[in-house]
Write an enzyme that holds these catalytic residues in place. Sequence first.
Site, PDB file in Angstrom:
ATOM      1  N   TRP A 130       0.872  -1.182   0.000  1.00 44.23           N
ATOM      2  CA  TRP A 130       0.000   0.000   0.000  1.00 44.23           C
ATOM      3  C   TRP A 130       0.910   1.234   0.000  1.00 44.23           C
ATOM      4  O   TRP A 130       1.837   1.309   0.831  1.00 44.23           O
ATOM      5  CB  TRP A 130      -0.878  -0.042   1.258  1.00 44.23           C
ATOM      6  CG  TRP A 130      -1.805   1.122   1.434  1.00 44.23           C
ATOM      7  CD1 TRP A 130      -2.632   1.652   0.489  1.00 44.23           C
ATOM      8  CD2 TRP A 130      -2.010   1.880   2.639  1.00 44.23           C
ATOM      9  NE1 TRP A 130      -3.342   2.699   1.039  1.00 44.23           N
ATOM     10  CE2 TRP A 130      -2.986   2.859   2.352  1.00 44.23           C
ATOM     11  CE3 TRP A 130      -1.482   1.822   3.931  1.00 44.23           C
ATOM     12  CZ2 TRP A 130      -3.428   3.774   3.295  1.00 44.23           C
ATOM     13  CZ3 TRP A 130      -1.925   2.724   4.876  1.00 44.23           C
ATOM     14  CH2 TRP A 130      -2.880   3.685   4.561  1.00 44.23           C
ATOM     15  N   ASP A 211      -1.240  -6.237   8.824  1.00 48.57           N
ATOM     16  CA  ASP A 211      -2.218  -5.201   8.496  1.00 48.57           C
ATOM     17  C   ASP A 211      -3.392  -5.906   7.830  1.00 48.57           C
ATOM     18  O   ASP A 211      -3.242  -6.476   6.745  1.00 48.57           O
ATOM     19  CB  ASP A 211      -1.559  -4.187   7.543  1.00 48.57           C
ATOM     20  CG  ASP A 211      -2.514  -3.045   7.182  1.00 48.57           C
ATOM     21  OD1 ASP A 211      -3.623  -2.991   7.740  1.00 48.57           O
ATOM     22  OD2 ASP A 211      -2.128  -2.209   6.333  1.00 48.57           O
ATOM     23  N   LYS A 246     -13.680  -0.961   5.265  1.00 47.68           N
ATOM     24  CA  LYS A 246     -14.196  -1.671   4.087  1.00 47.68           C
ATOM     25  C   LYS A 246     -15.256  -2.694   4.481  1.00 47.68           C
ATOM     26  O   LYS A 246     -16.311  -2.748   3.862  1.00 47.68           O
ATOM     27  CB  LYS A 246     -13.070  -2.376   3.331  1.00 47.68           C
ATOM     28  CG  LYS A 246     -11.710  -1.715   3.420  1.00 47.68           C
ATOM     29  CD  LYS A 246     -11.515  -0.555   2.473  1.00 47.68           C
ATOM     30  CE  LYS A 246     -10.214   0.165   2.812  1.00 47.68           C
ATOM     31  NZ  LYS A 246      -9.778   1.112   1.838  1.00 47.68           N
TER      32      LYS A 246
HETATM   33  C1  LMR Z   1      -6.696   2.483  -0.814  1.00 51.58           C
HETATM   34  O1  LMR Z   1      -5.675   1.787  -0.786  1.00 51.58           O
HETATM   35  O2  LMR Z   1      -7.162   2.932  -1.859  1.00 51.58           O
HETATM   36  C2  LMR Z   1      -7.432   2.774   0.458  1.00 51.58           C
HETATM   37  O3  LMR Z   1      -6.877   2.070   1.509  1.00 51.58           O
HETATM   38  C3  LMR Z   1      -7.582   4.231   0.725  1.00 51.58           C
HETATM   39  C4  LMR Z   1      -6.316   4.903   1.153  1.00 51.58           C
HETATM   40  O4  LMR Z   1      -6.341   5.536   2.207  1.00 51.58           O
HETATM   41  O5  LMR Z   1      -5.312   4.822   0.450  1.00 51.58           O
END
Ligand code: LMR
Length: 397
Positions: A130, A211, A246
């Site tokens: 992420w 996570d 989510k």
């Molecule tokens: C995403 O990965 O799109 C979501 O978790 C929103 C974010 O805060 O990045």
Amino acid sequence: MFENLKPTKTDPILGLMAAFRNDPRKEKIDLGVGVYMDDSGHTPVMTAVKSAEARLFDEEHTKSYQSIPGDSLYNDCMMKLLLGDTHEILKTGRVSTLQAPGGSGALRVGAELILRAKTDATIWIGTPSWPNHVPLLGGAGLSIRQYPYYDTNLQEIRFDEMMETLKQVPRGDVVLLHGCCHNPTGADLDPTHWDEITELALSKGFIPFIDIAYQGLGKGLEADAYGLRTMASALPELIIASSCSKNFGLYRERTGSISFLSDSSHQAEIVLSQAKAVARQMYSMPPAHGALLVALILDNETLRIQWQNELEQVRCRIISMRSVLVDRIKNNSAGVNFDHIERQSGMFSFLGISAVQLERLRKDYGIYIVSSTRINLAGINSDNIDYLSESIKSVLS
Ligand code: LMR
């Protein structure tokens, strides 16, 4: 003082979300930010959440401060949701859980706690991950190292290389893992992988930090927790950051939790006291609304069943969008294979097209996709699938 500041780069995901909102084209499609949308392209409030809100509206009699760790019923319910109602670890007093302001807040509390325990701590993060993991955890002061996770050419996990790197992780370092629905790749570790990593963590003495922001959106509520439950059974120490954004659709309510598994119940009390001090220094106490709703839902059989059914519909819709998309774009003139999208789990997969093709999708067709080519499968629906698949095929040709 402020004149010293230079403008900073916009966040790649939230910046795209803003650009999408500002695009006047009617046919535009948002496959960017990880937010669930139903078949009409709307992000609904779940019915179970609405019912819980009605109850809360009637029953809530104060807006006074919560305690620093938040609502204790919520924390108990979250531990059971994550670990399973009957996990043996819940009877040991070795787990300390705090309500946190969303999954991001949970990650940050986790990072700050790690730094209190080890001022020069290092966290190993898979590539890719992420995009906010590195800024968020590195911003807290953790040193960042990386391990290979995904092969964008083969569109599969580089498990052997990942294990080779993890074998070099020094005792006492922390390893970040995605519990399920890997963001951004959708390629999840399978139970055998989890078993192997657990054994390695035990023998090498690194501490996994899991996570889990999408429990229930991948293979189901229980299957998605396989990794963390296995690790909780076997390891002396573990950290789990979770989010209800989510799976309860509570994005803006900032509802998450952070759990620390310690070697003993005595140690767990010390960890809790330190984690409370971390929270006090950052935000004092977490926002209440979302957590009170989750507690009402998880603690009430009718609401819980209603929520589970709704979550299952979300999960199944995403799976069906995976198949529909692959089916529509598999016969493309460039001969590009998209089968991995059908094999993967959760909201995301990489489309795997070039940067130029991605840019054409945005400029010429108003289709918004993060630069890694991560697509949010929940942005696809019966109204936009024709336009989307034809647009993808045309930029491929
Ligand atoms: C995403 O990965 O799109 C979501 O978790 C929103 C974010 O805060 O990045």
